[in-house]
Design a protein around this motif. Sequence first.
Motif, short mmCIF file in Angstrom:
data_model
loop_
_atom_site.label_atom_id
_atom_site.label_comp_id
_atom_site.label_asym_id
_atom_site.label_seq_id
_atom_site.Cartn_x
_atom_site.Cartn_y
_atom_site.Cartn_z
N PHE A 31 61.14 31.70 -149.80
CA PHE A 31 60.91 32.99 -149.14
C PHE A 31 59.42 33.19 -148.88
O PHE A 31 59.01 33.57 -147.78
CB PHE A 31 61.46 34.12 -150.01
CG PHE A 31 61.29 35.49 -149.40
CD1 PHE A 31 62.29 36.03 -148.60
CD2 PHE A 31 60.14 36.24 -149.62
CE1 PHE A 31 62.15 37.29 -148.02
CE2 PHE A 31 59.99 37.50 -149.04
CZ PHE A 31 61.00 38.02 -148.24
N TYR A 42 74.28 36.72 -138.01
CA TYR A 42 72.94 37.10 -138.49
C TYR A 42 71.84 36.75 -137.49
O TYR A 42 70.76 37.33 -137.53
CB TYR A 42 72.68 36.51 -139.87
CG TYR A 42 73.23 37.40 -140.98
CD1 TYR A 42 72.50 38.50 -141.44
CD2 TYR A 42 74.48 37.17 -141.52
CE1 TYR A 42 73.00 39.33 -142.42
CE2 TYR A 42 75.00 38.00 -142.52
CZ TYR A 42 74.25 39.08 -142.96
OH TYR A 42 74.75 39.92 -143.92
N PRO A 100 74.49 31.38 -151.03
CA PRO A 100 74.03 32.76 -150.88
C PRO A 100 74.45 33.38 -149.55
O PRO A 100 74.60 32.68 -148.57
CB PRO A 100 72.50 32.61 -150.95
CG PRO A 100 72.22 31.22 -150.53
CD PRO A 100 73.38 30.41 -151.03
N SER A 107 76.42 37.26 -152.25
CA SER A 107 75.25 37.94 -152.81
C SER A 107 75.33 39.44 -152.54
O SER A 107 75.04 40.27 -153.41
CB SER A 107 73.96 37.39 -152.18
OG SER A 107 74.02 35.99 -152.02
N ILE A 108 75.69 39.79 -151.30
CA ILE A 108 75.82 41.20 -150.94
C ILE A 108 76.83 41.88 -151.84
O ILE A 108 76.61 43.00 -152.32
CB ILE A 108 76.24 41.35 -149.45
CG1 ILE A 108 75.10 40.91 -148.54
CG2 ILE A 108 76.66 42.78 -149.14
CD1 ILE A 108 75.50 40.83 -147.06
N SER A 155 68.51 31.99 -146.23
CA SER A 155 69.61 31.96 -147.20
C SER A 155 70.84 32.74 -146.73
O SER A 155 71.46 33.48 -147.49
CB SER A 155 69.14 32.47 -148.56
OG SER A 155 68.09 31.66 -149.05
N ILE A 158 64.73 29.88 -154.11
CA ILE A 158 64.66 30.90 -153.06
C ILE A 158 63.33 31.66 -153.08
O ILE A 158 62.72 31.86 -152.03
CB ILE A 158 65.89 31.83 -153.12
CG1 ILE A 158 67.13 31.09 -152.59
CG2 ILE A 158 65.66 33.11 -152.34
CD1 ILE A 158 68.45 31.84 -152.74
N THR A 170 66.18 38.63 -146.05
CA THR A 170 67.44 38.05 -146.52
C THR A 170 68.58 38.98 -146.12
O THR A 170 68.34 40.07 -145.56
CB THR A 170 67.46 37.87 -148.06
OG1 THR A 170 67.66 39.15 -148.67
CG2 THR A 170 66.16 37.26 -148.57
N VAL A 171 69.79 38.61 -146.45
CA VAL A 171 70.94 39.47 -146.13
C VAL A 171 70.81 40.85 -146.77
O VAL A 171 71.39 41.82 -146.27
CB VAL A 171 72.28 38.83 -146.57
CG1 VAL A 171 72.57 37.58 -145.75
CG2 VAL A 171 72.30 38.52 -148.07
N PHE A 172 70.02 40.95 -147.85
CA PHE A 172 69.85 42.25 -148.50
C PHE A 172 69.08 43.24 -147.62
O PHE A 172 69.13 44.45 -147.85
CB PHE A 172 69.09 42.09 -149.82
CG PHE A 172 69.84 41.29 -150.87
CD1 PHE A 172 71.22 41.28 -150.91
CD2 PHE A 172 69.14 40.57 -151.83
CE1 PHE A 172 71.92 40.56 -151.88
CE2 PHE A 172 69.83 39.84 -152.80
CZ PHE A 172 71.21 39.84 -152.83
N ASP A 173 68.34 42.72 -146.65
CA ASP A 173 67.48 43.56 -145.80
C ASP A 173 68.11 43.92 -144.48
O ASP A 173 67.46 44.55 -143.64
CB ASP A 173 66.16 42.81 -145.53
CG ASP A 173 65.49 42.36 -146.81
OD1 ASP A 173 65.26 43.21 -147.68
OD2 ASP A 173 65.20 41.15 -146.94
N VAL A 174 69.36 43.52 -144.26
CA VAL A 174 69.97 43.68 -142.94
C VAL A 174 71.08 44.74 -142.99
O VAL A 174 72.09 44.57 -143.68
CB VAL A 174 70.56 42.33 -142.45
CG1 VAL A 174 71.27 42.52 -141.11
CG2 VAL A 174 69.45 41.29 -142.34
N ALA A 175 70.89 45.82 -142.25
CA ALA A 175 71.93 46.84 -142.16
C ALA A 175 73.16 46.24 -141.46
O ALA A 175 73.02 45.52 -140.47
CB ALA A 175 71.42 48.05 -141.38
#
Lengths: 328, 328
Positions: free
Chosen positions: A105, A289, A127, A131-132, A122, A101, A306-311
């Motif tokens: 990325f 997404y 993932p 992951s969240i 991802s 990844i 990635t999903v970590f950056d999406v509110a």
Amino acid sequence: MTSKIRVGIVGYGNLGRGVEAAITQNPDMRLVGVFTRRDPETVTLADPSIPVHSLDRIESFVGAIDVLILCGGSRNDLPEQGPTLARRFCTVDSFDTHARIPEYFAAVDEQARAGGKVALISVGWDPGLFSINRLFGEAILPEGATYTFWGKGLSQGHSDAVRRVPGVKMAVQYTIPSQEAIERVRQGELPELTTRERHQRECFVVLQEGADAAEVKEAIVTMPDYFADYDTTVHFIDEDTMQRDHSAMPHGGFVIRSGKTGNGPTHVIEYSLALNSNPEFTSSVLVAYARAAYRLHQNGEQGARTVFDVAPGLLSPKSPEDLRKELL
Amino acid sequence: MTSKIRVGIVGYGNLGRGVEAAITQNPDMRLVGVFTRRDPETVTLADPSIPVHSLDRIESFVGAIDVLILCGGSRNDLPEQGPTLARRFCTVDSFDTHARIPEYFAAVDEQARAGGKVALISVGWDPGLFSINRLFGEAILPEGATYTFWGKGLSQGHSDAVRRVPGVKMAVQYTIPSQEAIERVRQGELPELTTRERHQRECFVVLQEGADAAEVKEAIVTMPDYFADYDTTVHFIDEDTMQRDHSAMPHGGFVIRSGKTGNGPTHVIEYSLALNSNPEFTSSVLVAYARAAYRLHQNGEQGARTVFDVAPGLLSPKSPEDLRKELL
């Protein structure tokens, strides 16, 4: 009325078919077309009114597509398609080779920035959603341990490994999480679990004519990396039973965080999925997404995400006001 | 080394104590002080080296505090404190009167924008983590139904209602989710559930001397709104048993989304919490979101926000690179 989000699909396998179906459940989106490396004439969509194009022609759709959903594989398709397409389109993909990844990325990020696009990589359930939940678990309970269990589910990689054993005509492999291990984790024991204690493996095999069942079984259960470290059961069945009982692609699993807060009380956070079709569910995550990628780009963002950056709110078709009123 | 996030606590009840403890588990944060409406001399912190100040003096801490965590109640404290403090400080609170969230959001938003601050409202597990899971569920599986079950857990409001019954000296009430209802939802049945089918209620009561148990029980189980629509069990116990067995504040619950994807397969997404201390867990959620509020403000955002507006990565002390490498 606001206009619909215009979506393109790249690759029409299980995932692409799932995305086509998922878009019909989301009235704020419209499928513009499917792009394939095959001869477009040979690809038949569920909805024949949607055009199929050669992937070679995709450049001419710049401006006509808001988000491309990349439905190719992580091994051969995405490493090349991901960066190339992110230069010209906002993209969403399900790149799932965990170890690679960071490099993927970086490659996608460079092209997306150069082109002023947003590329969400991802995305899926692991993932993705798993992951969240791993992140939330350790952010909220910093003192504790996180456990991920997969299954019960069909593992494509392990099924392929069984199929390569001489004497095997057809095979599927299910990964089964250990209920005993899950119970220990739920009780807050924070157990150290070996590979063998976490999951079992169950194989259903159709033999080639004349093959020796005992030899095939031995070759499977002793296979390094794939089976040697697990308790593996092998069932021999006939071809009709295989077709009838083992053509679905169920999957799922558990992410469990067990930990204690500052004054000592213990807590358990558990997230689980029980999916009757792994590719269709993954497709539905990709479509939600895609909405987020579109909005991030509308908000002026650029680069890989990635999903970590999406509110979370960006995933829903509802307005922030409605979300606060109805779901908070 | 980057400097620590400087946190202030407003209100030192169960929640404030939990926040104090949670900050000790997060090395990137530092507790600057506790602010109280009581006489500061009468408030003793777990860590006596942390100063306690009168809330009246809070204006003089502008510039010395990065985020204020508001630990007051939703009925009397937050409606006034939330907007006032958001004008001068970045704030996080656990406002949980669901029906009043829109008006509270508007009041806080106005002040936070005027002051150039970020105010994260309604943070905790419900509203909070459960809300996020309700949102994810319907965004990913638009065709389906979402079920929220609470418990097993101590309900403050229902305990208070029992305590108001004549003849009751002490009381606690536990909300218990129906295992049968949960099983039906997990099986993908999409059942229509009445109030009575979703939860049971269990009361433990110490009687005042001379009170009639049968009368008290009747008054409880027939109480409109609180108990009449539920199957309620009442246990009479002595004061020692109450102190010994019922002083913890466990809680938790389930958010389950059941739905089908475009071509028909069904799927179940389940999120559950089993908490041995409701206030301590809520405090830990507040502290993780305090980190996010600080970062949103650093990124130039202004105004009121909810958990729907916070990207998961902002909750973690880890860098985006480490998150992608370790947790994705």
